[in-house]
Design an enzyme around this catalytic site. Structure first.
Site, PDB file in Angstrom:
ATOM      1  N   ASP A  29      35.288  28.907  22.961  1.00 30.32           N
ATOM      2  CA  ASP A  29      35.688  30.304  22.162  1.00 30.32           C
ATOM      3  C   ASP A  29      35.705  31.501  23.369  1.00 30.32           C
ATOM      4  O   ASP A  29      34.496  31.349  24.296  1.00 30.32           O
ATOM      5  CB  ASP A  29      34.671  30.454  21.103  1.00 30.32           C
ATOM      6  CG  ASP A  29      35.309  31.716  20.452  1.00 30.32           C
ATOM      7  OD1 ASP A  29      36.297  31.628  19.488  1.00 30.32           O
ATOM      8  OD2 ASP A  29      34.885  32.731  20.632  1.00 30.32           O
ATOM      9  N   GLU A  31      35.924  35.478  23.910  1.00 27.47           N
ATOM     10  CA  GLU A  31      36.128  36.862  23.418  1.00 27.47           C
ATOM     11  C   GLU A  31      36.759  37.575  24.453  1.00 27.47           C
ATOM     12  O   GLU A  31      36.410  37.752  25.765  1.00 27.47           O
ATOM     13  CB  GLU A  31      34.561  37.358  22.907  1.00 27.47           C
ATOM     14  CG  GLU A  31      34.184  36.597  21.842  1.00 27.47           C
ATOM     15  CD  GLU A  31      34.876  36.527  20.737  1.00 27.47           C
ATOM     16  OE1 GLU A  31      35.589  37.833  20.406  1.00 27.47           O
ATOM     17  OE2 GLU A  31      34.653  35.686  19.944  1.00 27.47           O
ATOM     18  N   HIS A 187      32.435  36.122  15.574  1.00 24.86           N
ATOM     19  CA  HIS A 187      33.227  36.797  16.501  1.00 24.86           C
ATOM     20  C   HIS A 187      32.162  37.077  17.755  1.00 24.86           C
ATOM     21  O   HIS A 187      32.371  37.679  18.715  1.00 24.86           O
ATOM     22  CB  HIS A 187      33.812  38.379  16.227  1.00 24.86           C
ATOM     23  CG  HIS A 187      34.488  38.167  14.777  1.00 24.86           C
ATOM     24  ND1 HIS A 187      35.534  37.354  14.956  1.00 24.86           N
ATOM     25  CD2 HIS A 187      34.490  38.907  13.818  1.00 24.86           C
ATOM     26  CE1 HIS A 187      36.007  37.350  13.595  1.00 24.86           C
ATOM     27  NE2 HIS A 187      35.383  38.211  12.916  1.00 24.86           N
ATOM     28  N   ASP A 192      30.946  31.384  17.109  1.00 25.28           N
ATOM     29  CA  ASP A 192      32.352  30.735  16.821  1.00 25.28           C
ATOM     30  C   ASP A 192      32.498  29.395  17.549  1.00 25.28           C
ATOM     31  O   ASP A 192      33.262  28.747  16.666  1.00 25.28           O
ATOM     32  CB  ASP A 192      33.419  32.015  17.227  1.00 25.28           C
ATOM     33  CG  ASP A 192      33.464  32.879  16.267  1.00 25.28           C
ATOM     34  OD1 ASP A 192      32.685  33.267  15.457  1.00 25.28           O
ATOM     35  OD2 ASP A 192      34.366  33.836  16.329  1.00 25.28           O
TER      36      ASP A 192
END
Length: 221
Positions: A29, A31, A187, A192
């Site tokens: 994941d 960001e 998030h 996540d």
């Protein structure tokens, strides 16, 4: 005591290299500071290595993560920063330059590939095209030559969860699988990635329970 160890002599060993055509699934994941992999910053990366126990059941094993400094000239969309709650200038982020961050995450992935007899990692993600696009863009920017991840193949848990549970939103899919979800933690790349890893393992394990462990060696013969 190994919680995943089967009763002696009752279950054959099923290495993970045999499950996905020698690919090692690694849940990623990322960001970011926007939606455009070519122009927007990578701000945090989390990678969860998936392993198989002696019965061939998958489980999330290790999480490797780092905050990332925006590359020079990177775009930072205020809406994206509001969404993921990241302050790129926060002094406690201890962010690393993009190349150093990638190498930190890639090192344990390469080691796991060697130890399991796999040939390459395959990125697992929720809407995996997004994370793979940002990962590939960062690799290209930094000039890293030994990217352990396949450049275009990936496993998408949004698609898998749509098939298995009729849900494509991560939070709803995780709940449908029977696992818990904390919206306050969402998030974050770590949270996540770890919930996506749980979801991926639950779907694959349920499939194998219902259909049997695939014998890809037999198919290749």
């Amino acid at each position: 005591m190994n919680r995943n160890a089967p009763d002696a002599g009752t279950v054959p060993h099923r290495p993970i290299a045999n499950r996905f055509r020698s690919f090692l699934p690694v849940v990623v994941d990322i960001e970011t500071g926007g939606l455009n992999a070519a122009t927007d910053a990578v701000l945090q990366i989390a990678a969860v290595i998936v392993r198989a126990d002696d019965k061939g059941l998958l489980y999330p094993a290790e999480t490797h993560t780092t905050h990332v400094e925006p590359f020079e000239g990177a775009n930072l969309d205020p809406k994206s920063l509001e969404f993921n709650g990241i302050d790129p200038d926060h002094p406690l982020r201890m962010a690393k330059p993009e190349e150093q961050a990638l190498r930190q995450v890639f090192k344990p992935v390469r080691q796991e590939i060697r130890e399991t007899g796999c040939t390459r990692a395959v990125l697992v993600g929720h809407n995996a095209w997004f994370d793979l696009g940002f990962l590939n863009a960062a690799v290209e920017r930094t000039g890293i030559k030994r990217n352990p991840f396949h450049p275009f193949s990936c496993f998408d848990t949004a698609t898998l969860a749509g098939l298995a549970y009729g849900q494509t939103v991560l939070a709803r899919a995780v709940k449908a699988s029977g696992a818990g979800w904390d919206g306050r933690e969402a998030h974050s790349a770590i949270y996540d990635a770890e919930k996506t890893a749980e979801l991926f393992c639950a779907i694959v394990n349920r499939w194998d329970e219902l259909n049997g462990f695939p014998d890809y060696g037999a198919l290749a013969r």
